[in-house]
Structure formats: C-alpha cells, structure tokens
Write a protein that holds these residues in place. Structure first.
Motif, mmCIF file in Angstrom:
data_model
loop_
_atom_site.group_PDB
_atom_site.id
_atom_site.type_symbol
_atom_site.label_atom_id
_atom_site.label_comp_id
_atom_site.label_asym_id
_atom_site.label_seq_id
_atom_site.Cartn_x
_atom_site.Cartn_y
_atom_site.Cartn_z
ATOM 1 N N GLY A 254 -59.131 -10.294 66.004
ATOM 2 C CA GLY A 254 -58.832 -8.668 66.012
ATOM 3 C C GLY A 254 -59.852 -8.413 65.155
ATOM 4 O O GLY A 254 -60.521 -8.706 63.867
ATOM 5 N N PRO B 226 -59.926 -2.473 62.082
ATOM 6 C CA PRO B 226 -60.521 -1.937 60.203
ATOM 7 C C PRO B 226 -59.670 -3.276 59.833
ATOM 8 O O PRO B 226 -60.422 -3.919 58.837
ATOM 9 C CB PRO B 226 -59.237 -0.769 59.608
ATOM 10 N N ALA B 227 -58.644 -3.832 60.048
ATOM 11 C CA ALA B 227 -58.148 -5.182 59.190
ATOM 12 C C ALA B 227 -58.855 -6.365 59.424
ATOM 13 O O ALA B 227 -59.667 -6.979 58.482
ATOM 14 C CB ALA B 227 -56.480 -5.693 60.399
ATOM 15 N N GLY C 256 -53.460 -5.687 65.816
ATOM 16 C CA GLY C 256 -53.065 -5.112 65.708
ATOM 17 C C GLY C 256 -51.980 -4.230 65.950
ATOM 18 O O GLY C 256 -51.074 -5.094 66.177
ATOM 19 N N GLN D 174 -56.392 8.438 74.823
ATOM 20 C CA GLN D 174 -57.240 8.461 73.460
ATOM 21 C C GLN D 174 -58.693 7.509 73.943
ATOM 22 O O GLN D 174 -59.564 7.714 74.294
ATOM 23 C CB GLN D 174 -56.991 8.682 72.334
ATOM 24 N N GLY E 216 -52.926 -5.745 58.724
ATOM 25 C CA GLY E 216 -52.707 -4.182 59.993
ATOM 26 C C GLY E 216 -51.910 -4.180 60.597
ATOM 27 O O GLY E 216 -50.912 -4.922 59.704
ATOM 28 N N GLU E 217 -51.638 -3.640 61.134
ATOM 29 C CA GLU E 217 -50.855 -3.295 61.815
ATOM 30 C C GLU E 217 -49.935 -4.644 62.402
ATOM 31 O O GLU E 217 -48.521 -4.475 62.953
ATOM 32 C CB GLU E 217 -51.064 -2.751 62.995
ATOM 33 N N SER F 40 -54.606 3.432 59.479
ATOM 34 C CA SER F 40 -56.325 2.293 59.319
ATOM 35 C C SER F 40 -56.491 1.796 57.330
ATOM 36 O O SER F 40 -56.945 0.900 57.119
ATOM 37 C CB SER F 40 -57.040 3.134 59.968
ATOM 38 N N CYS G 264 -55.439 -10.498 62.886
ATOM 39 C CA CYS G 264 -55.167 -9.395 62.630
ATOM 40 C C CYS G 264 -55.273 -8.574 64.168
ATOM 41 O O CYS G 264 -56.322 -7.918 64.449
ATOM 42 C CB CYS G 264 -56.612 -8.982 61.922
ATOM 43 N N GLY H 136 -61.275 -2.049 66.312
ATOM 44 C CA GLY H 136 -60.162 -2.010 67.359
ATOM 45 C C GLY H 136 -59.848 -0.512 67.454
ATOM 46 O O GLY H 136 -61.131 0.525 68.372
ATOM 47 N N GLN H 137 -58.225 -0.109 67.924
ATOM 48 C CA GLN H 137 -58.008 1.328 68.178
ATOM 49 C C GLN H 137 -58.257 2.790 67.980
ATOM 50 O O GLN H 137 -58.554 3.572 68.272
ATOM 51 C CB GLN H 137 -56.598 0.919 68.470
ATOM 52 N N ILE H 138 -58.479 2.400 66.417
ATOM 53 C CA ILE H 138 -58.614 3.567 65.524
ATOM 54 C C ILE H 138 -60.808 4.214 65.942
ATOM 55 O O ILE H 138 -61.234 4.966 65.999
ATOM 56 C CB ILE H 138 -58.353 3.982 64.314
ATOM 57 N N ASP I 146 -62.979 -10.157 69.302
ATOM 58 C CA ASP I 146 -61.523 -9.311 69.672
ATOM 59 C C ASP I 146 -62.169 -9.019 71.135
ATOM 60 O O ASP I 146 -62.808 -9.451 72.218
ATOM 61 C CB ASP I 146 -62.495 -8.062 68.525
ATOM 62 N N ASP I 147 -60.810 -8.999 71.874
ATOM 63 C CA ASP I 147 -61.019 -8.871 73.708
ATOM 64 C C ASP I 147 -61.798 -7.162 73.879
ATOM 65 O O ASP I 147 -61.495 -7.269 75.130
ATOM 66 C CB ASP I 147 -59.375 -8.981 73.959
ATOM 67 N N ASN I 148 -62.361 -6.237 73.012
ATOM 68 C CA ASN I 148 -62.491 -5.263 73.104
ATOM 69 C C ASN I 148 -64.585 -5.692 73.511
ATOM 70 O O ASN I 148 -64.804 -6.174 72.497
ATOM 71 C CB ASN I 148 -62.218 -4.262 72.155
HETATM 72 C C1 LIG Z 1 -53.823 3.224 71.742
HETATM 73 C C2 LIG Z 1 -54.191 3.128 70.183
HETATM 74 C C3 LIG Z 1 -55.256 4.557 69.443
HETATM 75 C C4 LIG Z 1 -54.917 4.671 68.320
HETATM 76 N N1 LIG Z 1 -55.863 5.406 68.270
HETATM 77 C C5 LIG Z 1 -55.400 5.753 66.587
HETATM 78 C C6 LIG Z 1 -56.580 6.926 66.239
HETATM 79 O O1 LIG Z 1 -56.967 7.888 66.680
HETATM 80 N N2 LIG Z 1 -56.678 7.480 64.730
HETATM 81 C C7 LIG Z 1 -55.736 6.721 64.078
HETATM 82 O O2 LIG Z 1 -55.859 7.369 62.988
HETATM 83 N N3 LIG Z 1 -54.819 5.431 64.338
HETATM 84 C C8 LIG Z 1 -55.335 5.589 65.373
HETATM 85 N N4 LIG Z 1 -54.281 4.227 66.196
HETATM 86 C C9 LIG Z 1 -53.702 3.588 65.036
HETATM 87 C C10 LIG Z 1 -54.201 2.487 64.766
HETATM 88 O O3 LIG Z 1 -53.546 1.200 65.338
HETATM 89 C C11 LIG Z 1 -54.872 2.122 63.278
HETATM 90 O O4 LIG Z 1 -54.290 2.844 62.818
HETATM 91 C C12 LIG Z 1 -56.209 0.984 63.065
HETATM 92 O O5 LIG Z 1 -56.779 0.959 64.256
HETATM 93 C C13 LIG Z 1 -54.801 -0.393 62.715
HETATM 94 O O6 LIG Z 1 -56.069 -1.176 62.261
HETATM 95 P P1 LIG Z 1 -56.091 -2.899 62.606
HETATM 96 O O7 LIG Z 1 -57.008 -3.834 62.293
HETATM 97 O O8 LIG Z 1 -54.287 -3.496 62.388
HETATM 98 O O9 LIG Z 1 -55.400 -3.149 64.155
HETATM 99 P P2 LIG Z 1 -56.415 -2.411 65.663
HETATM 100 O O10 LIG Z 1 -57.302 -1.614 65.155
HETATM 101 O O11 LIG Z 1 -55.458 -2.951 66.383
HETATM 102 O O12 LIG Z 1 -57.123 -3.263 65.794
HETATM 103 C C14 LIG Z 1 -56.486 -4.514 66.319
HETATM 104 C C15 LIG Z 1 -57.809 -5.916 67.430
HETATM 105 O O13 LIG Z 1 -57.016 -7.148 67.641
HETATM 106 C C16 LIG Z 1 -57.740 -7.082 69.326
HETATM 107 N N5 LIG Z 1 -56.480 -7.984 69.609
HETATM 108 C C17 LIG Z 1 -55.165 -8.026 69.336
HETATM 109 N N6 LIG Z 1 -54.721 -9.416 69.861
HETATM 110 C C18 LIG Z 1 -55.760 -10.090 70.530
HETATM 111 C C19 LIG Z 1 -56.428 -11.400 71.278
HETATM 112 N N7 LIG Z 1 -54.830 -12.354 71.459
HETATM 113 N N8 LIG Z 1 -57.610 -11.746 71.509
HETATM 114 C C20 LIG Z 1 -58.513 -10.907 71.025
HETATM 115 N N9 LIG Z 1 -58.102 -9.926 70.484
HETATM 116 C C21 LIG Z 1 -56.862 -9.010 70.273
HETATM 117 C C22 LIG Z 1 -57.205 -5.906 70.060
HETATM 118 O O14 LIG Z 1 -57.593 -5.777 70.825
HETATM 119 C C23 LIG Z 1 -57.941 -4.412 68.477
HETATM 120 O O15 LIG Z 1 -59.107 -4.070 68.449
HETATM 121 C C24 LIG Z 1 -54.098 4.080 67.642
HETATM 122 C C25 LIG Z 1 -53.643 2.504 68.280
HETATM 123 C C26 LIG Z 1 -52.968 3.130 68.906
HETATM 124 C C27 LIG Z 1 -52.233 1.466 69.732
#
Ligand SMILES: Cc1cc2nc3c(=O)[nH]c(=O)nc-3n(C[C@H](O)[C@H](O)[C@H](O)COP(=O)(O)OP(=O)(O)OC[C@H]3O[C@@H](n4cnc5c(N)ncnc54)[C@H](O)[C@@H]3O)c2cc1C
Ligand code: FES
Lengths: 83, 430
Positions: B15, B18-19, B111, B134, B289-290, B297, B109, B45-47, B38-40
């Motif tokens: 992942g 942010p995390a 998400g 979004q 992270g989430e 974030s 991480c 990540g999402q934000i 990361d798969d993107n």
């Molecule tokens: C669709 C969506 C849109 C969002 N938009 C906003 C926004 O605009 N503003 C805001 O404040 N918050 C937004 N959020 C909330 C957001 O999730 C968090 O604030 C923040 O991005 C969390 O960070 P993170 O690192 O925990 O997870 P994420 O940012 O979700 O990062 C996790 C990453 O891990 C990757 N991943 C997961 N599983 C696997 C796997 N098995 N193999 C490879 N890669 C993998 C995911 O594709 C992703 O890129 C959004 C959430 C979602 C679900």
C-alpha cells in the motif's frame, strides 16, 4: 497550451482521451455512461467503486482481462467490453 | 516447480497511500532494502490519487518526493498481492509478470474501501461510490454538465461534491443520512482540529441536506432520476449520475489471509488489531492506516511513521509520534460517533434488489439464509469476481454476517502467476 491526447480503440471505435486517463474514463467518452460489461442476467454495468474492488469495470485490454479503473490508456490500446 | 523469479527485501510495505509512504520514509534512512507495492498506477493511495482530473495538494508531492529520495526504497506500482505461498513470502503480479517476494518485516497499509449498500437501481450505469466518483474523476472521467446527486454518510460526500463541481458537474443534492444535530455537533467539535475546520469551511455546500437518504434510482439503460426520503417526504430529482457512500470499511483481506487478529471498530466494522507500536498479532507484521480503522490521512501518516520506525527497531523514534497519533485517534472517534448509520438504512433494499452484483443475487434469496457460508454455498452470493468485497460488507451491515477469512488468490490472477504456487503444498488453491 493544449493537453496531450492519445488515440485508442474501444470495441473497434476510435476514442481520443487526455494522456494519463484511465480506461474507465475512455469508456465514458466512447458513449453512454461507460458500460464495461454485461451481468450474468444480461444487465449493462459500468465502473462503480472506482478503486479496484467491485470488478464491474473489467474489460479486455489488448486481449488481457484487466480493470478499466486501474488501467492507464496508452496510444493504440485495444479495449473490448466484456460479457 | 516453475522457475518463477524470487526476490528479497528487508522490509515489504503493501500500500502506497499516506500510511505506506510515511512508513517507507521513516524506515528509509536505516539503509534497509525496502519495497513498496501498490495496485494503483502511481503512489498516493485513495486521497492523493493522481491523474488528468486531479490537482494534487503540496503534501502529496512532498511525500512522493521524499519517497524518491531514498535509493534503497523501490516502489512497484500497478502490482497486487495474489497469495502468500510460504512463510514470509508473497506472490505478486503486475501487468507483465508474476513473482515471489520474500521479506523479513512486512507492514500492511492496505487502506479502506467504501461501504457500498444496495438500493433499488444501484446497478444502473451512472451509479458509483462517492469516493469512487472522486477517484474516477481524478483519473479523467468527464462529468462536465452532468447533474449529480451524492448520497450516503460522512465528510467524504462533501469532498466528492467539491471534486465533481470542480470538474464542471452540477451537484444538485448532497443527501446525508445523519441528523442535523449530529452533523452540527461534528462541525463544532472541529475547533479541536483547526486544519480540519478550515477544510470543512471550504467544503460547505448549499445543496447539503441532513436526515436524508436514498430510496431508489430510476432509469432504463442508465440513471435518469433518483428518489430521496427527507423528513418523511419523498422527492424525485432528475439526474444523470448518483454517487453513494456510507462510510469506509478497513481493507483487512490480506491481513486476514496471513492470519492477523482482528478487532471491532467503533463504527461496527472489523479492523486489523495493532498495539502501541502498530504491531499485529503476528511477529514481523505491522499494520498502519485505515486497515486498522478509518480516520483520515493525518492518522494514517502518524501510524505509518510509527510502524516504519518500529519495523526497523527504532523504538525511541516510534514513541515520539504517539502523541500525534492520539490526537487523530480522537478525531476518528468523533467522526464515527457523528456519522453512525441509522437503522433505517437497512430498509433500503426491496425483495428484488440485487445484493450480489457479480452473481445477480436478490435480497429475497438471502433473507432466510443462516449466514455467509449458507448464502455463498446455496445462493452463490459472493462467489463472483469481486469475491464478496462489495456484497460481503453489505451483508455484514444488513444481516450481521461475518465473512470468513479470504482464501487465495486474493484477487483474480493470471494462470501463469498462479503456477507460481506450484510446489507449495501448504497453499489452499481455489
Ligand atoms: C475511494 C476513496 C476515496 C477517498 N477520498 C478521500 C479524499 O478525497 N479526502 C480524504 O480526506 N480522504 C479520502 N478517503 C479516505 C482515505 O482512505 C484516507 O484518508 C487515506 O487515504 C488513508 O490512507 P491509507 O494509507 O491508510 O490508505 P489508502 O490511501 O487507501 O492506501 C492504501 C493503498 O493500498 C493499496 N492496496 C490495498 N490492498 C492492496 C493489495 N492487496 N495489493 C496492492 N495494493 C493494495 C490501495 O490500492 C491503496 O492505494 C477516500 C477513501 C476512499 C475509499
Ligand atoms: S470500478 Fe470497481 S473495480 Fe473498477
């Protein structure tokens, strides 16, 4: 300054998109709301979760089954919507 | 046994949100060999999703640059986890190849994903998740001139509205299921987190309504209107697109497949259980992270930093960030209290509303099932391509069914990649 674009084909139809666009965006530009596939009971389905979870956007990209929402368009790409 | 590439790293981070970015940046100076997958298509990540329709905030660039500065950090984008073929090893796949990655320490991480709930018409083209819309817009989906209704719960609805409007759409309604009192209480509490209050002001929306929920989407080949219920009155609004999100669910699949223990969150979902150092129940595996519960974030960054330091054994540095994490934990708790889902939301599906979008299984086929396994075996619910990620969350919310631990492959994979599992008898192949 003009935004760079590229050309791809969706079900044989040429579609021009901004560089960096996802295939999901290209499906929408090809017409309608971006139908990617047909469900097991024959209903049209389009990208739904936008993040690689729901699998509603799966299409054939250059013959490989991939997710339109996570695939970035490249010049000359051939996309086929799926059953 | 196939000759599939086997790579090694000291620290593997799954992942690049942010995390994951914060974890890699914290661990980077140790000199350990670090891989972030990361798969993107790009980190963020999402934000901080990039694309032709995204305008990335400065913070996103700062973290991305920091990630690039460390020569010992390798970022593999467009890469997903398929299986865990052996102890301390994951099977990975990108668009070109499949390979095995062996690690000493792992930080999950992964998400969160949106809670997407069934209502009549939710399978029509033109219906998306709210965060989903979004994400699609950032990746170039054109919405200029479209009339859009956004419904569900939580601050993400306003963020989605702002993104859609900036892309030229007409946001005709934002329907929040929580009450005015709950939302006002949340807004007032933001004084404790000034950055968030400033953000909320920029998101204020004249079309925002509280105590309002979706009834159905209408249309033939695509959406042409939506019915909303507000204060006991139904109203129909013409629109081309509906974006619905009911909060976020921690993405625990990979952690569960590896055997990490879960813990219930305040929002009623299950998250990966972690201790003060972000360590999971398994030695050598941290989570940040989430996937440990959703909360924004800032919390993800604090947790990722702690996990990164902890994974390389720098307990002292990890401890320095605990106060920051506590501050954002409190924010998350406030968020969950304010936007708790009303039991009314459970009444959205009608008997013929499809719950499983992959296998087209209607609500009526599930009401008399004894649980998730029964629904899976006898109604094929969750047996399709998404492997129950959408309907499993929905069934958990609607019926209280706990989905069983996922089995490999974690996501649909190519045969050539699955061949990498050959020779590993300890793996359960589907
Ligand atoms: C669709 C969506 C849109 C969002 N938009 C906003 C926004 O605009 N503003 C805001 O404040 N918050 C937004 N959020 C909330 C957001 O999730 C968090 O604030 C923040 O991005 C969390 O960070 P993170 O690192 O925990 O997870 P994420 O940012 O979700 O990062 C996790 C990453 O891990 C990757 N991943 C997961 N599983 C696997 C796997 N098995 N193999 C490879 N890669 C993998 C995911 O594709 C992703 O890129 C959004 C959430 C979602 C679900
Ligand atoms: S839109 Fe859900 S996987 Fe692509």
């Amino acid at each position: 300054m003009s935004v760079p674009t590229l050309l791809l084909q969706i079900d044989g139809q040429p579609v021009r998109v901004k560089a960096g666009s996802s295939v999901a965006a290209a499906l929408r530009l090809a017409g309608g709301m971006g139908v990617a596939r047909t469900s097991v009971t024959g209903q049209p389905r389009a990208p739904f979760c936008g993040m690689g979870v729901c699998q509603e956007c799966r299409v054939l990209i250059d013959g490989r089954r991939r997710l339109a929402c996570q695939a970035v368009c490249t010049e000359g790409l051939r996309v086929e919507t799926s059953e | 046994m196939t000759a599939m590439a086997l790579e090694h790293c000291d620290l593997l981070i799954v992942g690049a949100g942010p995390a994951g970015m914060a974890a890699a940046v914290a661990a980077g100076p140790s000199g350990a060999s670090i891989a972030v997958i990361d798969d993107n298509p790009v980190p963020g990540g999402q934000i901080w999703r990039d694309g032709p329709g995204a305008s990335l905030p400065a913070a996103a660039r700062t973290w991305r640059d920091a990630l690039e500065r460390h020569a010992n950090v390798r970022v593999c984008s467009g890469t997903r986890v398929v299986a865990a073929p052996a102890r301390n090893e994951l099977l990975l796949e990108d668009a070109e190849r499949g390979w095995r990655m062996r690690w000493n320490k792992l930080i999950l991480c992964t998400g969160a994903r949106e809670l997407l709930l069934p209502f009549p018409g939710w399978t029509l083209p033109g219906v998306t998740g709210a965060g989903g819309l979004q994400a699609l817009i950032k990746a170039g989906l054109p919405v200029e001139g479209e009339r859009i209704v956004i419904a569900g719960s939580g601050p993400l609805l306003l963020a989605a509205a702002a993104t859609a409007r900036a892309a030229g759409a007409k946001v005709v309604r934002v329907a929040e299921q929580a009450s005015f009192a709950a939302v006002a209480g949340f807004a007032a509490s933001l004084l404790r987190w000034p950055g968030k209050a400033a953000q909320a002001v920029t998101l204020a929306d004249p079309q925002y309504r509280t105590s309002s929920r979706i009834v159905s989407a209408q249309g033939g080949a695509q959406v042409d209107s939506v019915r909303l219920l507000q204060g006991g009155r139904e109203e129909e609004i013409a629109c081309e697109r509906i974006a619905c999100g009911f909060g976020l669910m921690p993405n625990t699949q990979l952690g569960r497949m590896l055997g990490c223990a879960l813990t219930p969150t305040e929002a009623g979902a299950q998250a990966l259980a972690v201790d003060a150092r972000q360590a999971t129940s398994l030695p050598d595996i941290h989570a940040a992270g989430e996937c440990t519960g959703f909360g924004g974030s800032e919390r993800a960054l604090a947790q990722g930093t702690i996990a990164g330091y902890a994974a390389i054994g720098n307990k002292h540095a990890a401890k320095q960030h605990e106060a920051g994490r506590a501050r954002w934990d409190a924010f998350a708790a406030q968020l969950h209290r304010s936007f708790a889902l009303s039991p009314d939301i459970r009444r959205m599906p009608r008997p013929d509303t499809l719950v499983c979008r992959c296998e087209d299984v209607p609500f009526s086929a599930l009401v008399d099932c004894s649980g998730w396994t029964d629904a899976k075996l006898h109604r094929r619910c969750g047996m399709g391509a998404c492997q129950g990620r959408v309907c499993g969350d929905a069934a958990q919310f609607l019926f209280g069914w706990m989905p069983p631990a996922p089995r490999p492959p974690l996501s649909p994979a190519r045969i050539a990649t699955l061949a990498g599992l050959a020779g590993h008898d300890d793996v359960d192949r589907q």
